[in-house]
Write a protein that holds these residues in place. Structure first.
Motif, mmCIF file in Angstrom:
data_model
loop_
_atom_site.group_PDB
_atom_site.id
_atom_site.type_symbol
_atom_site.label_atom_id
_atom_site.label_comp_id
_atom_site.label_asym_id
_atom_site.label_seq_id
_atom_site.Cartn_x
_atom_site.Cartn_y
_atom_site.Cartn_z
ATOM 1 N N GLY A 1 0.819 -1.213 0.000
ATOM 2 C CA GLY A 1 0.000 0.000 0.000
ATOM 3 C C GLY A 1 0.848 1.257 0.000
ATOM 4 N N ALA A 2 1.953 1.224 0.740
ATOM 5 C CA ALA A 2 2.843 2.388 0.773
ATOM 6 C C ALA A 2 3.475 2.636 -0.591
ATOM 7 C CB ALA A 2 3.927 2.181 1.829
ATOM 8 N N VAL A 3 3.832 1.568 -1.299
ATOM 9 C CA VAL A 3 4.418 1.714 -2.640
ATOM 10 C C VAL A 3 3.407 2.338 -3.599
ATOM 11 C CG1 VAL A 3 5.316 0.472 -4.650
ATOM 12 C CG2 VAL A 3 6.069 -0.161 -2.347
ATOM 13 N N ILE A 4 2.168 1.814 -3.601
ATOM 14 C CA ILE A 4 1.132 2.370 -4.472
ATOM 15 C C ILE A 4 0.847 3.821 -4.101
ATOM 16 C CG2 ILE A 4 -1.282 2.193 -5.195
ATOM 17 C CD1 ILE A 4 -1.085 -0.822 -4.746
ATOM 18 N N GLY A 5 0.816 4.097 -2.808
ATOM 19 C CA GLY A 5 0.581 5.462 -2.355
ATOM 20 C C GLY A 5 1.651 6.423 -2.849
ATOM 21 N N ARG A 6 2.911 6.007 -2.802
ATOM 22 C CA ARG A 6 3.992 6.868 -3.288
ATOM 23 C C ARG A 6 3.897 7.072 -4.797
ATOM 24 N NH1 ARG A 6 6.995 3.840 0.550
ATOM 25 N NH2 ARG A 6 7.804 2.460 -1.075
ATOM 26 N N GLN A 7 3.525 6.005 -5.521
ATOM 27 C CA GLN A 7 3.366 6.131 -6.964
ATOM 28 C C GLN A 7 2.244 7.109 -7.300
ATOM 29 O OE1 GLN A 7 2.797 1.915 -7.520
ATOM 30 N NE2 GLN A 7 4.883 1.582 -8.268
ATOM 31 N N ALA A 8 1.137 7.029 -6.549
ATOM 32 C CA ALA A 8 0.022 7.957 -6.770
ATOM 33 C C ALA A 8 0.423 9.376 -6.409
ATOM 34 C CB ALA A 8 -1.191 7.511 -5.958
ATOM 35 N N ASP A 9 1.145 9.530 -5.319
ATOM 36 C CA ASP A 9 1.589 10.871 -4.908
ATOM 37 C C ASP A 9 2.436 11.525 -5.993
ATOM 38 O OD1 ASP A 9 0.321 11.151 -2.486
ATOM 39 O OD2 ASP A 9 1.967 10.288 -1.328
ATOM 40 N N ARG A 10 3.349 10.754 -6.585
ATOM 41 C CA ARG A 10 4.225 11.314 -7.616
ATOM 42 C C ARG A 10 3.423 11.769 -8.834
ATOM 43 N NH1 ARG A 10 7.905 7.183 -5.959
ATOM 44 N NH2 ARG A 10 7.118 5.757 -7.553
ATOM 45 N N LEU A 11 2.423 10.972 -9.205
ATOM 46 C CA LEU A 11 1.626 11.312 -10.384
ATOM 47 C C LEU A 11 0.692 12.491 -10.132
ATOM 48 C CD1 LEU A 11 0.645 7.813 -11.794
ATOM 49 C CD2 LEU A 11 1.912 9.574 -13.023
ATOM 50 N N LEU A 12 0.125 12.543 -8.955
ATOM 51 C CA LEU A 12 -0.949 13.501 -8.691
ATOM 52 C C LEU A 12 -0.477 14.757 -7.966
ATOM 53 C CD1 LEU A 12 -3.667 10.953 -7.477
ATOM 54 C CD2 LEU A 12 -3.319 11.831 -9.796
ATOM 55 N N ALA A 13 0.799 14.792 -7.563
ATOM 56 C CA ALA A 13 1.287 15.893 -6.725
ATOM 57 C C ALA A 13 1.057 17.256 -7.353
ATOM 58 C CB ALA A 13 2.773 15.702 -6.418
ATOM 59 N N ALA A 14 1.338 17.373 -8.645
ATOM 60 C CA ALA A 14 1.244 18.678 -9.305
ATOM 61 C C ALA A 14 -0.181 19.216 -9.320
ATOM 62 C CB ALA A 14 1.794 18.601 -10.727
ATOM 63 N N ALA A 15 -1.158 18.304 -9.287
ATOM 64 C CA ALA A 15 -2.563 18.730 -9.353
ATOM 65 C C ALA A 15 -3.282 18.555 -8.028
ATOM 66 C CB ALA A 15 -3.287 17.935 -10.445
ATOM 67 N N SER A 16 -2.565 18.165 -6.987
ATOM 68 C CA SER A 16 -3.207 17.772 -5.729
ATOM 69 C C SER A 16 -4.086 18.878 -5.145
ATOM 70 C CB SER A 16 -2.154 17.350 -4.709
ATOM 71 O OG SER A 16 -1.265 18.423 -4.449
ATOM 72 N N ALA A 17 -3.682 20.132 -5.299
ATOM 73 C CA ALA A 17 -4.461 21.229 -4.724
ATOM 74 C C ALA A 17 -5.813 21.389 -5.399
ATOM 75 C CB ALA A 17 -3.672 22.530 -4.824
ATOM 76 N N ASP A 18 -5.934 20.889 -6.630
ATOM 77 C CA ASP A 18 -7.179 21.061 -7.385
ATOM 78 C C ASP A 18 -8.069 19.814 -7.375
ATOM 79 O OD1 ASP A 18 -6.472 23.677 -8.305
ATOM 80 O OD2 ASP A 18 -5.084 22.737 -9.715
ATOM 81 N N ILE A 19 -7.564 18.697 -6.864
ATOM 82 C CA ILE A 19 -8.327 17.448 -6.894
ATOM 83 C C ILE A 19 -9.404 17.475 -5.810
ATOM 84 C CG2 ILE A 19 -8.225 14.946 -6.627
ATOM 85 C CD1 ILE A 19 -5.375 15.035 -7.690
ATOM 86 N N ASP A 20 -10.646 17.283 -6.224
ATOM 87 C CA ASP A 20 -11.777 17.305 -5.299
ATOM 88 C C ASP A 20 -12.126 15.927 -4.765
ATOM 89 O OD1 ASP A 20 -12.650 20.206 -5.714
ATOM 90 O OD2 ASP A 20 -12.681 19.437 -7.758
ATOM 91 N N LEU A 21 -11.743 14.874 -5.513
ATOM 92 C CA LEU A 21 -12.187 13.526 -5.168
ATOM 93 C C LEU A 21 -11.123 12.522 -5.586
ATOM 94 C CD1 LEU A 21 -14.629 11.684 -4.268
ATOM 95 C CD2 LEU A 21 -15.295 11.640 -6.677
ATOM 96 N N ILE A 22 -10.735 11.618 -4.678
ATOM 97 C CA ILE A 22 -9.827 10.511 -5.004
ATOM 98 C C ILE A 22 -10.540 9.222 -4.651
ATOM 99 C CG2 ILE A 22 -7.588 9.430 -4.629
ATOM 100 C CD1 ILE A 22 -6.482 12.097 -3.779
ATOM 101 N N LEU A 23 -10.874 8.438 -5.660
ATOM 102 C CA LEU A 23 -11.590 7.180 -5.472
ATOM 103 C C LEU A 23 -10.639 6.007 -5.565
ATOM 104 C CD1 LEU A 23 -14.742 7.762 -7.719
ATOM 105 C CD2 LEU A 23 -14.595 7.975 -5.233
ATOM 106 N N VAL A 24 -10.913 4.961 -4.792
ATOM 107 C CA VAL A 24 -10.177 3.700 -4.891
ATOM 108 C C VAL A 24 -11.171 2.632 -5.317
ATOM 109 C CG1 VAL A 24 -8.683 2.044 -3.729
ATOM 110 C CG2 VAL A 24 -8.641 4.450 -3.050
ATOM 111 N N ALA A 25 -10.842 1.912 -6.390
ATOM 112 C CA ALA A 25 -11.729 0.882 -6.932
ATOM 113 C C ALA A 25 -10.904 -0.349 -7.266
ATOM 114 C CB ALA A 25 -12.453 1.416 -8.176
ATOM 115 N N GLY A 26 -11.588 -1.389 -7.771
ATOM 116 C CA GLY A 26 -10.894 -2.589 -8.211
ATOM 117 C C GLY A 26 -10.910 -3.698 -7.178
ATOM 118 N N GLY A 27 -10.454 -4.862 -7.602
ATOM 119 C CA GLY A 27 -10.473 -6.041 -6.742
ATOM 120 C C GLY A 27 -9.616 -5.915 -5.496
#
Length: 280
Positions: free
Chosen positions: A209-235
């Protein structure tokens, strides 16, 4: 029918998605749903399926037409029941990016489209799609500069567990994860003895979970202030969602079927469009 040289129980590999075995399973599901001819009373089926982000797009913003066409044509190949009885008739099939479907399901079911920016973390077996989308007058658009497929998902948890306990079977991993997700305890049989591996499961989920979280942080960091909703889906959402270490994430309702429900809403909209044109 040649099912191909694949493990009949392994449904998460790349080869399975366009295998004859996959096609047989899908048509059997349609049969169990009562959608064979003539039960469908002459009505063909509209089918929507999905591909992970990295398979739907060959490069930034460019659709992988070869992958999409292979998946689109897959269910048009011949399938026959052993007793010769009729099977379902698919008249229309389209392929969509999977993570966006989960967002569509959430929007329809909550009647809350969110703000301008939304992100989806779609945790599968082999990979996790991290997709940022923006809502505008033309609908929903993927921000490809901040979207990707990460090679870390539920099978990574299996790998971590099996490194600690060599010989632990895939079924034992799955059973341990199922127990832990619902009961916070994991008791499995190893070498003919019941063993509590709850601590190992928790450590494995936390590490992945920490690895996935860091990967998401790197991708979304630049837009994080504007993101209104972060959903988690999938198996893997129920097992890994709370271990991502990302503030404000929301696990969608029934995350294992969120993509499928999103595909259903897209197919329903397609049927309404066809019927509206017919009445025009």
């Amino acid at each position: 029918m040649d099912a191909g040289l694949i493990d009949p129980e392994e449904t998460r590999g790349e080869q399975y998605k366009t295998s004859a075995l996959n096609r047989a399973v899908v048509f059997h599901a349609l049969h169990r749903a009562g959608l064979d001819e003539p039960a469908a009373r002459g009505r063909g089926l509209c089918l929507v399926t999905g591909l992970p982000y990295s398979r739907y797009f060959a490069s930034v913003g460019t659709r992988d037409n070869a992958q999409i066409e292979a998946k689109t044509l897959h269910y048009q190949q011949p399938v026959a029941r052993l007793n010769g009885s009729p099977i379902a008739r698919i008249v229309w099939h389209t392929v969509s990016p999977e993570a966006v479907a989960a967002l569509a399901a959430h929007n329809v079911e909550t009647r809350n489209p969110g703000g301008r920016w939304s992100a989806v973390i779609d945790i599968g077996g082999q990979t996790t799609d991290i997709v940022l989308v923006t809502r505008n007058t033309d609908g929903v658009t993927i921000d490809h500069a901040h979207s990707a497929t990460a090679p870390t998902a539920m099978l990574s948890v299996h790998d971590y567990m099996r490194q600690k306990i060599p010989g632990l079977s895939r079924r034992a991993c799955e059973e341990a994860l199922r127990q832990f997700t619902h009961m916070q305890r994991a008791l499995v049989r190893i070498e003919r003895q019941d063993q509590d591996i709850s601590e190992l499961v928790a450590d494995s989920l936390a590490a992945v979970g920490a690895v996935i979280g860091r990967q998401a942080d790197r991708l979304l960091a630049a837009a994080s202030a504007d993101i209104d909703l972060i959903l988690v889906a999938g198996g893997g959402a129920e097992a890994l969602g709370r271990f991502l270490r990302i503030r404000g994430v929301e696990i969608v309702t029934d995350p294992q079927t969120a993509n499928a429900r999103g595909f259903f809403y897209k197919a329903r909209e397609r049927i309404r469009e066809v019927r509206a044109r017919g009445r025009a």
